[in-house]
Design a protein around this motif. Structure first.
Motif, PDB file in Angstrom:
ATOM      1  N   LEU A   6       0.829  -1.203   0.000  1.00 19.28           N
ATOM      2  CA  LEU A   6       0.000   0.000   0.000  1.00 19.28           C
ATOM      3  C   LEU A   6       0.865   1.255   0.000  1.00 19.28           C
ATOM      4  CD1 LEU A   6      -2.693   1.460   0.174  1.00 19.28           C
ATOM      5  CD2 LEU A   6      -2.644   1.118   2.665  1.00 19.28           C
ATOM      6  N   TYR A   7       1.922   1.256   0.828  1.00 17.62           N
ATOM      7  CA  TYR A   7       2.793   2.433   0.847  1.00 17.62           C
ATOM      8  C   TYR A   7       3.477   2.628  -0.502  1.00 17.62           C
ATOM      9  CZ  TYR A   7       6.432   5.784   1.675  1.00 17.62           C
ATOM     10  OH  TYR A   7       7.235   6.888   1.551  1.00 17.62           O
ATOM     11  N   LEU A   8       3.942   1.556  -1.104  1.00 18.45           N
ATOM     12  CA  LEU A   8       4.619   1.670  -2.399  1.00 18.45           C
ATOM     13  C   LEU A   8       3.665   2.193  -3.476  1.00 18.45           C
ATOM     14  CD1 LEU A   8       6.784  -1.591  -2.402  1.00 18.45           C
ATOM     15  CD2 LEU A   8       7.560   0.764  -2.060  1.00 18.45           C
ATOM     16  N   PHE A   9       2.432   1.705  -3.452  1.00 18.49           N
ATOM     17  CA  PHE A   9       1.448   2.190  -4.423  1.00 18.49           C
ATOM     18  C   PHE A   9       1.130   3.658  -4.164  1.00 18.49           C
ATOM     19  CE2 PHE A   9      -2.889   3.099  -5.783  1.00 18.49           C
ATOM     20  CZ  PHE A   9      -2.816   2.746  -7.126  1.00 18.49           C
ATOM     21  N   ALA A  10       0.931   4.014  -2.896  1.00 15.24           N
ATOM     22  CA  ALA A  10       0.638   5.410  -2.553  1.00 15.24           C
ATOM     23  C   ALA A  10       1.813   6.321  -2.911  1.00 15.24           C
ATOM     24  CB  ALA A  10       0.309   5.526  -1.062  1.00 15.24           C
ATOM     25  N   ALA A  11       3.034   5.832  -2.675  1.00 13.38           N
ATOM     26  CA  ALA A  11       4.219   6.618  -3.027  1.00 13.38           C
ATOM     27  C   ALA A  11       4.284   6.840  -4.530  1.00 13.38           C
ATOM     28  CB  ALA A  11       5.480   5.907  -2.540  1.00 13.38           C
ATOM     29  N   ILE A  33      -5.648  11.578  -5.551  1.00 14.69           N
ATOM     30  CA  ILE A  33      -6.884  11.029  -4.977  1.00 14.69           C
ATOM     31  C   ILE A  33      -7.505  10.016  -5.934  1.00 14.69           C
ATOM     32  CG2 ILE A  33      -9.232  11.589  -4.231  1.00 14.69           C
ATOM     33  CD1 ILE A  33      -8.097  14.284  -3.220  1.00 14.69           C
ATOM     34  N   ALA A  34      -7.511  10.359  -7.234  1.00 12.04           N
ATOM     35  CA  ALA A  34      -8.073   9.442  -8.230  1.00 12.04           C
ATOM     36  C   ALA A  34      -7.340   8.102  -8.219  1.00 12.04           C
ATOM     37  CB  ALA A  34      -8.005  10.074  -9.613  1.00 12.04           C
ATOM     38  N   LEU A  35      -6.018   8.118  -8.143  1.00 14.43           N
ATOM     39  CA  LEU A  35      -5.246   6.876  -8.126  1.00 14.43           C
ATOM     40  C   LEU A  35      -5.404   6.122  -6.805  1.00 14.43           C
ATOM     41  CD1 LEU A  35      -1.893   7.890  -9.868  1.00 14.43           C
ATOM     42  CD2 LEU A  35      -3.594   6.269 -10.715  1.00 14.43           C
ATOM     43  N   LEU A  36      -5.382   6.847  -5.707  1.00 11.49           N
ATOM     44  CA  LEU A  36      -5.462   6.193  -4.397  1.00 11.49           C
ATOM     45  C   LEU A  36      -6.793   5.467  -4.191  1.00 11.49           C
ATOM     46  CD1 LEU A  36      -3.749   8.919  -2.184  1.00 11.49           C
ATOM     47  CD2 LEU A  36      -2.893   6.609  -2.625  1.00 11.49           C
ATOM     48  N   THR A  37      -7.854   5.949  -4.847  1.00 10.49           N
ATOM     49  CA  THR A  37      -9.145   5.270  -4.705  1.00 10.49           C
ATOM     50  C   THR A  37      -9.123   3.860  -5.288  1.00 10.49           C
ATOM     51  OG1 THR A  37      -9.973   6.252  -6.769  1.00 10.49           O
ATOM     52  CG2 THR A  37     -10.497   7.400  -4.712  1.00 10.49           C
ATOM     53  N   GLY A 194      -3.963   9.441  13.868  1.00  9.92           N
ATOM     54  CA  GLY A 194      -3.073   8.323  14.165  1.00  9.92           C
ATOM     55  C   GLY A 194      -2.118   7.988  13.041  1.00  9.92           C
ATOM     56  N   ALA A 195      -2.152   6.723  12.618  1.00  9.13           N
ATOM     57  CA  ALA A 195      -1.207   6.223  11.622  1.00  9.13           C
ATOM     58  C   ALA A 195      -1.369   6.920  10.277  1.00  9.13           C
ATOM     59  CB  ALA A 195      -1.394   4.713  11.450  1.00  9.13           C
ATOM     60  N   LEU A 196      -2.586   7.347   9.948  1.00 10.30           N
ATOM     61  CA  LEU A 196      -2.795   8.009   8.659  1.00 10.30           C
ATOM     62  C   LEU A 196      -2.038   9.330   8.570  1.00 10.30           C
ATOM     63  CD1 LEU A 196      -6.525   7.591   7.516  1.00 10.30           C
ATOM     64  CD2 LEU A 196      -4.454   6.640   6.494  1.00 10.30           C
ATOM     65  N   ILE A 197      -1.915  10.021   9.701  1.00 10.28           N
ATOM     66  CA  ILE A 197      -1.159  11.280   9.704  1.00 10.28           C
ATOM     67  C   ILE A 197       0.295  11.013   9.339  1.00 10.28           C
ATOM     68  CG2 ILE A 197      -0.302  13.175  11.132  1.00 10.28           C
ATOM     69  CD1 ILE A 197      -2.907  13.069  12.697  1.00 10.28           C
ATOM     70  N   TRP A 198       0.891   9.994   9.952  1.00 15.27           N
ATOM     71  CA  TRP A 198       2.290   9.669   9.660  1.00 15.27           C
ATOM     72  C   TRP A 198       2.441   9.147   8.240  1.00 15.27           C
ATOM     73  CZ3 TRP A 198       5.626  11.794  12.651  1.00 15.27           C
ATOM     74  CH2 TRP A 198       5.306  12.032  13.980  1.00 15.27           C
ATOM     75  N   PHE A 199       1.438   8.415   7.771  1.00 12.91           N
ATOM     76  CA  PHE A 199       1.438   7.923   6.391  1.00 12.91           C
ATOM     77  C   PHE A 199       1.447   9.106   5.429  1.00 12.91           C
ATOM     78  CE2 PHE A 199      -0.593   4.217   3.779  1.00 12.91           C
ATOM     79  CZ  PHE A 199       0.352   4.412   2.785  1.00 12.91           C
ATOM     80  N   SER A 200       0.588  10.098   5.696  1.00 11.84           N
ATOM     81  CA  SER A 200       0.503  11.276   4.834  1.00 11.84           C
ATOM     82  C   SER A 200       1.807  12.077   4.864  1.00 11.84           C
ATOM     83  CB  SER A 200      -0.671  12.159   5.277  1.00 11.84           C
ATOM     84  OG  SER A 200      -0.889  13.216   4.361  1.00 11.84           O
ATOM     85  N   ILE A 201       2.423  12.180   6.051  1.00 11.28           N
ATOM     86  CA  ILE A 201       3.707  12.887   6.172  1.00 11.28           C
ATOM     87  C   ILE A 201       4.783  12.170   5.352  1.00 11.28           C
ATOM     88  CG2 ILE A 201       5.579  13.444   7.770  1.00 11.28           C
ATOM     89  CD1 ILE A 201       3.432  13.983   9.904  1.00 11.28           C
ATOM     90  N   ALA A 202       4.804  10.818   5.438  1.00  8.02           N
ATOM     91  CA  ALA A 202       5.795  10.049   4.687  1.00  8.02           C
ATOM     92  C   ALA A 202       5.642  10.254   3.181  1.00  8.02           C
ATOM     93  CB  ALA A 202       5.668   8.563   5.032  1.00  8.02           C
TER      94      ALA A 202
END
Length: 247
Positions: A6-11, A33-37, A194-202
């Motif tokens: 998931l992180y690799l795809f989001a990155a 946003i379009a891709l992440l959906t 929580g974790a989503l905040i750190w995910f977004s920061i990364a």
């Protein structure tokens, strides 16, 4: 999808979105946003894109300069945008994922239609402030619901005959200011915590890597061809989002 995948795809999504923003000056929230959906729920997709959107546009505003002049010129648009966006986020907390997904698909198709048609309404100087207020409010409703408010913003700036450097300054300011109530609303609603905040920061790292690449490519690519390919991509994603919302 496991966490690493998931992180690799989001990155990848944010890297591509950052590259597009570096080339054409906007498109980061729309693309990301379009891709992440494709991998996560719509609310999670919007939440992950908020901090990259906020920070990248703050950087764009800083680099573009002439902040005071931009604020004096576009404050009606920004004020209407921020108020409408905050109100929309608060009033649509309980909207279903299908409704938000369908709305995003519709916004993407609207963006494609206005971009491809080349329609540019004339705005008399005396009507500029009311038009800014109307376009800003419409942008806020769109942004509060789906995290994307490019169509009214781009159409207004094109109608003003905004030149390239001014377009970059204006879009950076408008997108940055709109990201603030979106961030606050998503935190208050519990969509970003929580974790989503750190995910977004990364995701700031691939965002800025893509942005740097896009700026390098800007003078080497055919902007018309690049935009045409981008519109095809947005149209396909928009249609797919509407299909998923309906079926």
């Amino acid at each position: 999808m496991d966490q690493l995948s998931l992180y690799l795809f989001a990155a990848f999504a944010l890297f591509l979105a950052g590259t597009i923003k570096g080339v054409v000056g906007l498109g980061l929230p729309t693309t990301s946003i379009a891709l992440l959906t494709l991998a996560v729920d719509i609310r999670v997709a919007i939440a992950l894109a908020i901090l990259p959107m906020l920070v990248s546009n703050a950087w764009q505003v800083h680099r573009a300069g002439e902040l005071r002049r931009s604020v004096r010129t576009y404050w009606p648009f920004v004020a209407a945008l921020m108020l409408a966006l905050a109100a929309t986020v608060a009033s649509t907390v309980n909207a279903s994922d299908a409704a938000v997904m369908g709305a995003l698909g519709a916004v993407l198709l609207l963006y494609v239609a206005t971009s491809v048609s080349g329609w540019r309404p004339a705005i008399p100087a005396a009507a500029d402030r009311p038009v800014q207020l109307g376009a800003g409010a419409l942008s806020g409703v769109m942004g509060g619901l789906v995290g994307v408010w490019a169509p009214p913003m781009a159409l207004y700036l094109a109608a003003r005959g905004t030149q390239k450097d001014e377009f970059v300054r204006a879009t950076g300011l408008i997108l940055f200011c709109g990201s603030i109530p979106l961030l606050i609303g998503y935190v208050r609603a519990g969509f970003l915590e929580g974790a989503l905040i750190w995910f977004s920061i990364a995701l700031l790292v691939p965002t800025f890597a893509g942005f740097a690449l896009g700026e390098r490519l800007r003078g080497r690519l055919s902007e018309r061809g690049f935009r045409a390919a981008l519109m095809v991509f947005f149209a396909l994603v928009g249609l797919n989002l509407i299909r998923r919302a309906l079926f």
